[in-house]
Design a protein around this motif. Structure first.
Motif, short mmCIF file in Angstrom:
data_model
loop_
_atom_site.label_atom_id
_atom_site.label_comp_id
_atom_site.label_asym_id
_atom_site.label_seq_id
_atom_site.Cartn_x
_atom_site.Cartn_y
_atom_site.Cartn_z
N VAL A 226 0.84 -1.20 0.00
CA VAL A 226 0.00 0.00 0.00
C VAL A 226 0.87 1.25 0.00
O VAL A 226 0.63 2.21 -0.76
CB VAL A 226 -0.96 0.00 1.21
N ASP A 227 1.89 1.26 0.85
CA ASP A 227 2.80 2.42 0.93
C ASP A 227 3.54 2.62 -0.39
O ASP A 227 3.76 3.76 -0.83
CB ASP A 227 3.81 2.23 2.06
N ALA A 228 3.94 1.51 -1.03
CA ALA A 228 4.66 1.61 -2.30
C ALA A 228 3.80 2.25 -3.37
O ALA A 228 4.24 3.14 -4.10
CB ALA A 228 5.13 0.22 -2.74
N PHE A 229 2.56 1.79 -3.48
CA PHE A 229 1.67 2.36 -4.50
C PHE A 229 1.40 3.83 -4.21
O PHE A 229 1.33 4.66 -5.13
CB PHE A 229 0.36 1.58 -4.56
N SER A 230 1.22 4.19 -2.94
CA SER A 230 0.98 5.59 -2.59
C SER A 230 2.15 6.46 -3.02
O SER A 230 1.95 7.54 -3.60
CB SER A 230 0.75 5.71 -1.08
N ALA A 231 3.37 6.01 -2.74
CA ALA A 231 4.56 6.77 -3.14
C ALA A 231 4.69 6.85 -4.65
O ALA A 231 5.03 7.90 -5.21
CB ALA A 231 5.81 6.15 -2.53
N ASN A 232 4.40 5.74 -5.35
CA ASN A 232 4.46 5.74 -6.82
C ASN A 232 3.47 6.74 -7.41
O ASN A 232 3.78 7.46 -8.37
CB ASN A 232 4.15 4.34 -7.36
N ILE A 233 2.26 6.77 -6.86
CA ILE A 233 1.25 7.70 -7.35
C ILE A 233 1.71 9.14 -7.18
O ILE A 233 1.57 9.97 -8.10
CB ILE A 233 -0.09 7.46 -6.63
N ASN A 234 2.27 9.45 -6.03
CA ASN A 234 2.77 10.81 -5.79
C ASN A 234 3.87 11.18 -6.77
O ASN A 234 3.91 12.30 -7.29
CB ASN A 234 3.26 10.94 -4.35
N ARG A 235 4.79 10.23 -7.03
CA ARG A 235 5.89 10.52 -7.95
C ARG A 235 5.38 10.72 -9.38
O ARG A 235 5.84 11.60 -10.10
CB ARG A 235 6.93 9.39 -7.90
N THR A 236 4.41 9.89 -9.78
CA THR A 236 3.86 10.03 -11.12
C THR A 236 3.12 11.35 -11.27
O THR A 236 3.21 12.02 -12.31
CB THR A 236 2.91 8.86 -11.45
N LYS A 237 2.39 11.76 -10.24
CA LYS A 237 1.71 13.05 -10.28
C LYS A 237 2.72 14.18 -10.38
O LYS A 237 2.47 15.18 -11.08
CB LYS A 237 0.83 13.21 -9.04
N ASP A 238 3.85 14.06 -9.69
CA ASP A 238 4.89 15.07 -9.80
C ASP A 238 5.42 15.14 -11.23
O ASP A 238 5.67 16.24 -11.76
CB ASP A 238 6.05 14.75 -8.84
N GLU A 239 5.59 13.97 -11.87
CA GLU A 239 6.04 13.94 -13.26
C GLU A 239 5.02 14.61 -14.17
O GLU A 239 5.36 15.33 -15.09
CB GLU A 239 6.27 12.50 -13.71
N LEU A 240 3.75 14.36 -13.92
CA LEU A 240 2.69 14.97 -14.73
C LEU A 240 2.69 16.48 -14.60
O LEU A 240 2.31 17.19 -15.54
CB LEU A 240 1.32 14.42 -14.31
#
Length: 285
Positions: A226-240
């Protein structure tokens, strides 16, 4: 098979990890079970989310374990259970010809999504199995190594790019070769079956690509997911947020969000099962 083509670059070094090793080359973004990093001098470190890896580390996964690492050049590596890989050399610099990478695989299942080093200096990039060397020109490579057979191929291959396995060249996506460890002979490339692709993804999942991996009943492992997906989502949003979003970025985000929801459901079930096993009946607090 949409999970196989989503290769959005990620950067994890903008985050604030709990450790700051001066020679760090990558960071653990997901793991389950027990994963260790062994140095040639005998030093052993237990890995976990946000722990860093350094040159010469030998990454060792125990049974029912896997790990996913994002390196400084935005490449993504994942490794299945009962496996080991030696991070012999990793140099990523502004000088294109100076960038290079050499990882040596032992037995196990491995996946690697290439990053900036391959773009800067493809001739300086090599993955080695016990029998052969893999050269890459922009792809997602995988290897399954056993004492009797080495299976090496790709799950995606950018248009106009190739990968080499010993004397054989693979120029089409979803193709692989078989390597005989006793003779060193390499077969002609052949299509990767959907069953083989699913087995590789299940063994060495990449949450960065939105892959949920195998279900797990361990609460600590589910919490990590769960923590991994949350961090991935935040990083992808930063990229966007850094430029005009493209379909690949949006597709990655969608897969990650779906993976997070799945992981949250599995985590709830794991917590209920643990509570019931401890005598709580799943509903008593």
């Amino acid at each position: 098979m949409a999970l196989l083509i989503c290769l959005a670059p990620l950067t994890v070094f903008g985050a604030e990890p709990p450790e700051n090793l001066p020679n760090a080359i990558g960071e653990v973004v997901y793991m389950v079970g027990t994963v260790k990093a062994e140095q040639p001098d005998g030093t052993v470190r237990e890995l976990d989310l946000k722990k860093q890896v350094i040159p010469k580390d030998v990454i060792v996964t125990s049974t029912k374990s896997s790990v996913e690492i994002v390196f400084k050049d935005d490449s993504v590596f994942s490794q299945g259970s009962s496996a080991r890989i030696s991070l012999d050399e990793f140099i990523y610099s502004g000088k294109q010809t100076a960038s290079k990478l050499l990882f040596k695989m032992g037995e196990g299942t491995f996946r690697y999504v290439t990053g900036q080093i391959v773009k800067q200096n493809p001739d300086g990039f090599a993955l080695e199995t016990p029998t052969t060397t893999i050269g890459i020109r922009g792809t997602e490579v995988y290897a399954t190594v056993t004492p009797s057979l080495e299976r090496v191929g790709n799950l995606d291959l950018s248009a106009g790019h190739t990968m080499s396995v010993g004397p054989q060249e693979i120029s089409r996506p979803m193709h692989a070769v078989s390597v005989d460890p006793t003779t060193g002979s390499v077969s002609a490339p052949e299509p990767v079956s959907p069953e083989e692709a699913r087995a590789v993804i299940k063994a060495a999942p990449q949450t960065t690509q939105g892959e949920p991996g195998a279900k797990n009943e361990d609460v600590d492992d589910m919490t990590r997911k769960v923590d991994a997906f949350s961090a991935n989502i935040n990083r992808t949003k930063d990229e966007l947020g850094t430029g005009k979003p493209d379909y690949q970025d949006l597709h990655t985000l969608s897969l990650q969000q779906s993976g997070q929801k799945s992981a949250e459901r599995d985590n709830d079930k794991a917590e209920e099962a643990q509570s019931a096993a401890e005598g709580g009946g799943g509903g008593g607090y």
